[in-house]
Design a protein around this motif. Structure first.
Motif, PDB file in Angstrom:
ATOM      1  N   ARG A  46     -10.318  39.486  12.382  1.00  0.00           N
ATOM      2  CA  ARG A  46      -9.417  40.264  13.057  1.00  0.00           C
ATOM      3  C   ARG A  46      -8.205  40.409  12.086  1.00  0.00           C
ATOM      4  O   ARG A  46      -7.870  39.460  11.723  1.00  0.00           O
ATOM      5  N   LYS A  47      -7.925  41.637  12.012  1.00  0.00           N
ATOM      6  CA  LYS A  47      -6.556  41.851  11.333  1.00  0.00           C
ATOM      7  C   LYS A  47      -5.560  42.537  12.059  1.00  0.00           C
ATOM      8  O   LYS A  47      -5.813  43.230  12.935  1.00  0.00           O
ATOM      9  N   PHE A  48      -4.383  42.168  11.888  1.00  0.00           N
ATOM     10  CA  PHE A  48      -3.122  42.582  12.332  1.00  0.00           C
ATOM     11  C   PHE A  48      -1.949  42.551  11.594  1.00  0.00           C
ATOM     12  O   PHE A  48      -1.926  41.485  10.617  1.00  0.00           O
ATOM     13  N   PHE A  49      -1.023  43.291  11.731  1.00  0.00           N
ATOM     14  CA  PHE A  49       0.275  43.462  11.023  1.00  0.00           C
ATOM     15  C   PHE A  49       1.310  42.722  11.826  1.00  0.00           C
ATOM     16  O   PHE A  49       1.406  42.974  13.014  1.00  0.00           O
ATOM     17  N   LEU A  50       2.228  42.005  11.209  1.00  0.00           N
ATOM     18  CA  LEU A  50       3.375  41.417  11.813  1.00  0.00           C
ATOM     19  C   LEU A  50       4.751  42.127  11.213  1.00  0.00           C
ATOM     20  O   LEU A  50       4.768  41.770   9.717  1.00  0.00           O
ATOM     21  N   HIS A  51       5.583  43.001  11.809  1.00  0.00           N
ATOM     22  CA  HIS A  51       6.479  43.533  11.199  1.00  0.00           C
ATOM     23  C   HIS A  51       7.828  42.724  11.545  1.00  0.00           C
ATOM     24  O   HIS A  51       8.218  42.507  12.639  1.00  0.00           O
ATOM     25  N   ILE A  52       8.715  42.206  10.501  1.00  0.00           N
ATOM     26  CA  ILE A  52       9.824  41.578  10.736  1.00  0.00           C
ATOM     27  C   ILE A  52      11.080  42.165   9.961  1.00  0.00           C
ATOM     28  O   ILE A  52      10.843  42.440   8.935  1.00  0.00           O
ATOM     29  N   SER A  53      11.963  42.435  10.740  1.00  0.00           N
ATOM     30  CA  SER A  53      13.174  43.208   9.952  1.00  0.00           C
ATOM     31  C   SER A  53      13.689  42.505   8.741  1.00  0.00           C
ATOM     32  O   SER A  53      13.503  41.169   8.614  1.00  0.00           O
ATOM     33  N   LYS A  54      14.274  43.119   7.750  1.00  0.00           N
ATOM     34  CA  LYS A  54      15.051  42.469   6.659  1.00  0.00           C
ATOM     35  C   LYS A  54      16.001  41.505   7.133  1.00  0.00           C
ATOM     36  O   LYS A  54      16.101  40.240   6.445  1.00  0.00           O
ATOM     37  N   GLU A  55      16.595  41.668   8.222  1.00  0.00           N
ATOM     38  CA  GLU A  55      17.620  40.890   8.467  1.00  0.00           C
ATOM     39  C   GLU A  55      16.959  39.403   9.232  1.00  0.00           C
ATOM     40  O   GLU A  55      17.522  38.349   8.919  1.00  0.00           O
ATOM     41  N   GLU A  56      15.881  39.718   9.907  1.00  0.00           N
ATOM     42  CA  GLU A  56      15.414  38.440  10.434  1.00  0.00           C
ATOM     43  C   GLU A  56      14.677  37.737   9.364  1.00  0.00           C
ATOM     44  O   GLU A  56      14.644  36.592   9.503  1.00  0.00           O
ATOM     45  N   GLN A  57      14.123  38.463   8.261  1.00  0.00           N
ATOM     46  CA  GLN A  57      13.369  37.665   7.071  1.00  0.00           C
ATOM     47  C   GLN A  57      14.515  36.770   6.357  1.00  0.00           C
ATOM     48  O   GLN A  57      14.446  35.878   6.105  1.00  0.00           O
ATOM     49  N   LYS A  58      15.822  37.304   6.265  1.00  0.00           N
ATOM     50  CA  LYS A  58      16.920  36.862   5.564  1.00  0.00           C
ATOM     51  C   LYS A  58      17.234  35.648   6.340  1.00  0.00           C
ATOM     52  O   LYS A  58      17.313  34.451   6.001  1.00  0.00           O
ATOM     53  N   ARG A  59      17.643  35.774   7.622  1.00  0.00           N
ATOM     54  CA  ARG A  59      17.825  34.526   8.676  1.00  0.00           C
ATOM     55  C   ARG A  59      16.958  33.546   8.456  1.00  0.00           C
ATOM     56  O   ARG A  59      17.476  32.285   8.411  1.00  0.00           O
ATOM     57  N   ARG A  60      15.548  33.843   8.698  1.00  0.00           N
ATOM     58  CA  ARG A  60      14.498  32.589   8.616  1.00  0.00           C
ATOM     59  C   ARG A  60      14.515  31.897   7.251  1.00  0.00           C
ATOM     60  O   ARG A  60      14.248  30.748   7.178  1.00  0.00           O
ATOM     61  N   PHE A  61      14.861  32.665   6.227  1.00  0.00           N
ATOM     62  CA  PHE A  61      14.709  32.218   4.793  1.00  0.00           C
ATOM     63  C   PHE A  61      15.875  31.364   4.687  1.00  0.00           C
ATOM     64  O   PHE A  61      15.629  30.173   4.130  1.00  0.00           O
ATOM     65  N   LEU A  62      17.201  31.752   5.180  1.00  0.00           N
ATOM     66  CA  LEU A  62      18.336  30.965   4.927  1.00  0.00           C
ATOM     67  C   LEU A  62      18.109  29.797   5.872  1.00  0.00           C
ATOM     68  O   LEU A  62      18.524  28.480   5.217  1.00  0.00           O
ATOM     69  N   GLU A  63      17.580  29.904   7.099  1.00  0.00           N
ATOM     70  CA  GLU A  63      17.189  28.689   7.954  1.00  0.00           C
ATOM     71  C   GLU A  63      16.297  27.647   6.960  1.00  0.00           C
ATOM     72  O   GLU A  63      16.681  26.532   7.267  1.00  0.00           O
ATOM     73  N   ARG A  64      15.276  28.133   6.516  1.00  0.00           N
ATOM     74  CA  ARG A  64      14.459  27.204   5.810  1.00  0.00           C
ATOM     75  C   ARG A  64      15.026  26.453   4.533  1.00  0.00           C
ATOM     76  O   ARG A  64      14.651  25.399   4.498  1.00  0.00           O
ATOM     77  N   LEU A  65      16.128  27.105   3.961  1.00  0.00           N
ATOM     78  CA  LEU A  65      16.566  26.307   2.860  1.00  0.00           C
ATOM     79  C   LEU A  65      17.351  25.214   3.400  1.00  0.00           C
ATOM     80  O   LEU A  65      17.669  24.226   2.563  1.00  0.00           O
ATOM     81  N   GLU A  66      17.993  25.196   4.548  1.00  0.00           N
ATOM     82  CA  GLU A  66      18.857  24.148   5.087  1.00  0.00           C
ATOM     83  C   GLU A  66      17.946  22.698   5.646  1.00  0.00           C
ATOM     84  O   GLU A  66      18.645  21.953   6.094  1.00  0.00           O
ATOM     85  N   ASP A  67      16.519  23.330   5.716  1.00  0.00           N
ATOM     86  CA  ASP A  67      15.739  22.275   6.487  1.00  0.00           C
ATOM     87  C   ASP A  67      15.076  21.676   5.402  1.00  0.00           C
ATOM     88  O   ASP A  67      14.172  21.922   4.511  1.00  0.00           O
ATOM     89  N   PRO A  68      15.312  20.446   4.867  1.00  0.00           N
ATOM     90  CA  PRO A  68      14.594  19.636   3.815  1.00  0.00           C
ATOM     91  C   PRO A  68      13.223  19.407   3.960  1.00  0.00           C
ATOM     92  O   PRO A  68      12.479  19.413   3.068  1.00  0.00           O
ATOM     93  N   LYS A  69      12.639  19.321   5.110  1.00  0.00           N
ATOM     94  CA  LYS A  69      11.330  19.199   5.440  1.00  0.00           C
ATOM     95  C   LYS A  69      10.533  20.648   4.944  1.00  0.00           C
ATOM     96  O   LYS A  69       9.287  20.603   4.545  1.00  0.00           O
ATOM     97  N   LYS A  70      11.400  21.555   4.799  1.00  0.00           N
ATOM     98  CA  LYS A  70      10.579  22.840   4.409  1.00  0.00           C
ATOM     99  C   LYS A  70      10.951  23.512   2.945  1.00  0.00           C
ATOM    100  O   LYS A  70      10.597  24.658   2.754  1.00  0.00           O
TER     101      LYS A  70
END
Length: 71
Positions: A46-70
């Motif tokens: 089964r294939k499907f696409f998940l679209h995440i806005s550039k703003e949400e991608q940036k928010r998630r990326f920056l959040e990951r940088l702050e979490d030492p486990k990630k």
């Protein structure tokens, strides 16, 4: 080789036809062969696409940088 650029990539203006075939053509062939193998062996794909806005991608990326486990 792929006969044409898939609609999703065409809409994204990913590449010219020749670039697309040279770069992604062999990868698509490998993926298709692997999916056919899985299907012959009873696996349902089964294939499907998940679209995440550039703003949400940036928010998630920056959040990951702050979490030492990630990082």
């Amino acid at each position: 080789m792929c006969a044409s650029i898939p609609p999703l990539l065409r809409a994204e203006k990913f590449a010219r036809q020749n670039d697309h075939e040279a770069y992604l053509g062999p990868a698509y062939e490998d993926i298709n062969a692997f999916e056919q193998y899985l299907t012959r062996n009873g696996v349902v794909i089964r294939k499907f696409f998940l679209h995440i806005s550039k703003e949400e991608q940036k928010r998630r990326f920056l959040e990951r940088l702050e979490d030492p486990k990630k990082n």
